[in-house]
Design an enzyme around this catalytic site. Structure first.
Site, PDB file in Angstrom:
ATOM      1  N   ASP A  30     -85.274  74.365  17.741  1.00  0.00           N
ATOM      2  CA  ASP A  30     -85.890  73.161  18.310  1.00  0.00           C
ATOM      3  C   ASP A  30     -86.392  73.492  19.702  1.00  0.00           C
ATOM      4  OD1 ASP A  30     -86.536  70.658  19.235  1.00  0.00           O
ATOM      5  OD2 ASP A  30     -84.447  70.041  19.554  1.00  0.00           O
ATOM      6  N   ASP A  34     -85.637  67.420  20.734  1.00  0.00           N
ATOM      7  CA  ASP A  34     -85.457  66.165  19.972  1.00  0.00           C
ATOM      8  C   ASP A  34     -84.408  66.316  18.866  1.00  0.00           C
ATOM      9  OD1 ASP A  34     -86.764  67.636  18.048  1.00  0.00           O
ATOM     10  OD2 ASP A  34     -88.409  66.216  17.736  1.00  0.00           O
ATOM     11  N   ASP A  38     -88.774  72.936  15.038  1.00  0.00           N
ATOM     12  CA  ASP A  38     -90.225  72.732  15.046  1.00  0.00           C
ATOM     13  C   ASP A  38     -90.960  74.064  15.044  1.00  0.00           C
ATOM     14  OD1 ASP A  38     -90.033  73.572  17.776  1.00  0.00           O
ATOM     15  OD2 ASP A  38     -89.474  71.515  18.311  1.00  0.00           O
ATOM     16  N   ASP A 215     -93.262  74.834  -5.466  1.00  0.00           N
ATOM     17  CA  ASP A 215     -92.061  74.049  -5.734  1.00  0.00           C
ATOM     18  C   ASP A 215     -92.029  73.546  -7.187  1.00  0.00           C
ATOM     19  OD1 ASP A 215     -89.789  72.597  -4.273  1.00  0.00           O
ATOM     20  OD2 ASP A 215     -90.790  70.909  -5.236  1.00  0.00           O
ATOM     21  N   HIS A 349     -82.431  77.021   0.760  1.00  0.00           N
ATOM     22  CA  HIS A 349     -82.067  75.724   1.347  1.00  0.00           C
ATOM     23  C   HIS A 349     -81.415  74.787   0.336  1.00  0.00           C
ATOM     24  CE1 HIS A 349     -85.811  75.180  -0.722  1.00  0.00           C
ATOM     25  NE2 HIS A 349     -85.682  73.864  -0.625  1.00  0.00           N
TER      26      HIS A 349
HETATM   27  C1  NOJ Z   1     -87.037  72.148  -5.107  1.00  0.00           C
HETATM   28  C2  NOJ Z   1     -86.800  72.260  -3.641  1.00  0.00           C
HETATM   29  O1  NOJ Z   1     -86.365  73.551  -3.345  1.00  0.00           O
HETATM   30  C3  NOJ Z   1     -85.789  71.198  -3.270  1.00  0.00           C
HETATM   31  O2  NOJ Z   1     -85.342  71.327  -1.954  1.00  0.00           O
HETATM   32  C4  NOJ Z   1     -86.424  69.859  -3.501  1.00  0.00           C
HETATM   33  O3  NOJ Z   1     -85.461  68.860  -3.293  1.00  0.00           O
HETATM   34  C5  NOJ Z   1     -86.977  69.720  -4.920  1.00  0.00           C
HETATM   35  N1  NOJ Z   1     -87.667  70.899  -5.367  1.00  0.00           N
HETATM   36  C6  NOJ Z   1     -87.957  68.595  -4.980  1.00  0.00           C
HETATM   37  O4  NOJ Z   1     -89.121  68.935  -4.286  1.00  0.00           O
END
Ligand code: NOJ
Length: 586
Positions: A30, A34, A38, A215, A349
């Protein structure tokens, strides 16, 4: 480098020898106090990545978004989320990345948009709006009452608990959302939707980005072959069913991916990185997605190995079964050995931290983190490092739902407890599997909030940052960070790591992870001890190791070749294959 055919069908595109680093911008750095990471924070830390030898940065979504799913709900594909910065900040970041010889790939989230995206706002406004058909709108099922439980057009459960359909009383119909109700699914059957997506891609490629991570891209083709979307199978008398067979690797998905390549990438005449996130993908489909001849994508993210410790759901956690993990990894190595390519990852993540999950985050945190890295990076495929993995960042040990921020965990807790589950038991699942484990602030130093922010962080830093942090590791050649650096260099310098054939050894051994990689007359042998006990290297599958020099290990102190592996020890050994005598003439 030899001709591509020598590598079993794989070519020498740049991404085959690359290592990718994933940044989750909200949690990385950051710059303005905030409490939220970023773009300028990332730009300020690029040398951390260049020092590691990273080739590519994958940026999780940075577009404007209501942040219902931390940016995976996009409301504008052509701008930057104001809390992350501006397009000018983005251009500066991209320049900084390119100046260091690295590349940058964006997250392309086009199975769904945000419900606040203008496309959806228009679509929901009336049944005859020109964008109505850009999303999946359906009346209540026959005999169902609109807006009442059971009225949903199909029984599909969303990935984030509850039905995958949301009733909208503006027009008296439901819309489909495989994820949260603020993430309506786009209708890829509509050619205008596909055109709009390709235009977005072109816009970013024109800006200079080097590719996309796509994604849940294997969910874009919903199965309409029966005319209507079919119900899924509901287990244990539950009302909601599993819709996945009706939208995973669906009937038109390969056609859409090939079209995306033709329209988005092919005209540009440059090699981009195209990685498809493909939950539930089979090896057969993975080959189809990544066969270079078919022109779809370069590699997939498959999930089998990170589902290995799941029970009926991901929240029913089972202890690691190493034999099962090896079988899965081996299966994927074999399936893509001659055609196609895989991504290699433990962390991202969405996953808990691997050192806590498959390693030993107590006494052997450093050794087991290095072992896990060694094993993964020596497989065939493109390795991904998730921010903080190179420091052995660990799970938090959450005890209260108030500590959590992730919509998946919060929804699961609310639904499970409402259905009568014991909150302690629910928390045990979240503690082990919750995605917030991966989303705590990057641990830059030992100061307050781990040096992530001068303000108040959106999610608390893991208290272990006082010991586990970048400042402590970058100056310490024995650190996990430097082990990652060495592994990355090993890949860059040795074609056998990139292209070598993979053979799993001792597949049934419960603690030994052993395999070879062979290219021409070079063989690397990897032996790793997934336990706290010493492990003798006397398995019948192992060759004589007396003359095999150590290429890379995870212990400082030298050891005689062939001696037992110490707790969580991993060794990469160079082994010359015995020269085969030529076949005798008849
Ligand atoms: C996969 C992503 O890696 C995840 O973080 C997300 O919640 C879902 N797709 C929906 O976009």
């Amino acid at each position: 480098m030899s001709a591509p055919a020598d590598f079993g069908g794989a070519g020498d595109e740049w991404w085959r020898s690359a290592v990718v680093y994933q940044i989750y911008p909200r949690s990385f750095a950051d710059s303005d106090g905030d409490g939220i990471g970023d773009l300028n924070g990332i730009t300020a830390h690029l040398d951390h990545l260049a020092g590691l030898g990273i080739d590519v940065i994958w940026l999780s979504p940075v577009y404007p978004s209501p942040q219902d799913d931390n940016g995976y709900d996009i409301s504008d594909y052509r701008d930057i989320e104001p809390t992350f910065g501006t397009l000018a900040d983005f251009d500066r970041l991209l320049t900084g990345v390119h100046e260091r010889g690295m590349k940058l790939v964006m997250d392309l989230v086009v199975n769904h948009t945000s419900d606040e995206h203008p496309w959806f706002v228009e679509s929901r406004s009336s049944e005859d709006n020109p964008k109505r058909d850009w999303y999946w709108w359906r009346p209540p099922r026959d005999g169902g009452v609109a807006g009442r439980s059971g009225g949903e057009p199909t029984n599909w459960e969303s990935f984030f608990s509850g039905p995958a359909w949301e009733y909208d009383d503006q027009t008296g119909e439901y819309y489909l959302h495989l994820f949260t109700r603020k993430q309506p699914d786009l209708n890829w059957e509509n050619p205008q939707v596909r055109r709009a997506v390709y235009d977005v891609m072109t816009w970013w490629l024109d800006r200079g980005v080097d590719g996309f991570r796509m994604d849940v891209i294997n969910l874009i083709s919903k199965d309409l072959r029966a005319g209507a979307l079919p119900d899924g199978i509901a287990r244990d008398g539950r009302v909601l069913g599993d819709g996945a067979p009706h939208y995973t690797d669906g009937p038109r998905v390969h056609e859409f991916m090939a079209e995306m390549h033709r329209e988005g990438f092919a005209p540009r005449g440059s090699t981009y990185l195209r990685v498809a996130e493909t939950p539930g993908v089979t090896t057969d489909h993975a080959v189809l997605y990544t066969d270079p001849e078919r022109g779809e994508v370069d590699m997939v993210f498959q999930f089998e190995h990170v589902n290995i410790d799941h029970g009926v759901t991901k929240w029913d956690v089972a202890p690691l079964d190493l034999v099962a993990l090896k079988a899965s990894m081996d299966r994927w190595q074999r399936a893509l050995a001659t055609t196609g390519w895989n991504s290699l990852y433990w962390d991202n993540h969405d996953q808990p931290r691997v050192v806590s999950r498959f390693g030993d985050d107590g006494r052997f945190r450093v050794e087991s983190a290095k072992l896990l890295a060694t094993v993964l990076h020596l497989h065939r495929g493109t390795p991904y490092v998730y921010q903080g993995e190179e420091l052995a960042m660990a799970n938090v040990g959450y005890t209260s739902i108030d500590q959590l921020r992730d919509v998946e965990s919060l929804n699961f807790f609310a639904h499970a407890v409402a259905e009568g589950a014991d909150p302690e038991q629910v928390m045990a699942g979240i503690r082990a599997m919750g995605r917030d484990n991966a989303r705590t602030p990057m641990q830059w130093d030992a100061s307050q909030h781990a040096g992530f922010t001068t303000g108040s962080p959106w999610i608390e830093a893991n208290p272990d940052h006082v010991e586990v942090n970048a400042a402590a590791q970058v100056d310490d050649p024995a650190s996990v960070y430097h082990h990652y650096r060495r592994l990355i260099a090993l890949r860059h310098d040795n074609p056998v790591v990139v292209h070598g054939d993979f053979v799993m050894l001792a597949p049934e051994h419960p603690a030994l992870y052993a395999f070879t990689r062979t290219l021409e007359d070079v063989t690397l042998l990897v032996v790793a001890n997934f336990s706290r006990a010493e492990l003798a290297l006397d398995h019948a599958d192992l060759p004589d190791l007396a003359d095999a020099p150590l290429v890379l290990g995870n212990y400082d102190s030298e050891v005689e070749p062939g001696t037992a592996l110490r707790p969580w020890e991993a060794r990469v050994l160079r082994h010359r294959l015995p020269v085969e005598s030529p076949p005798s003439p008849r």
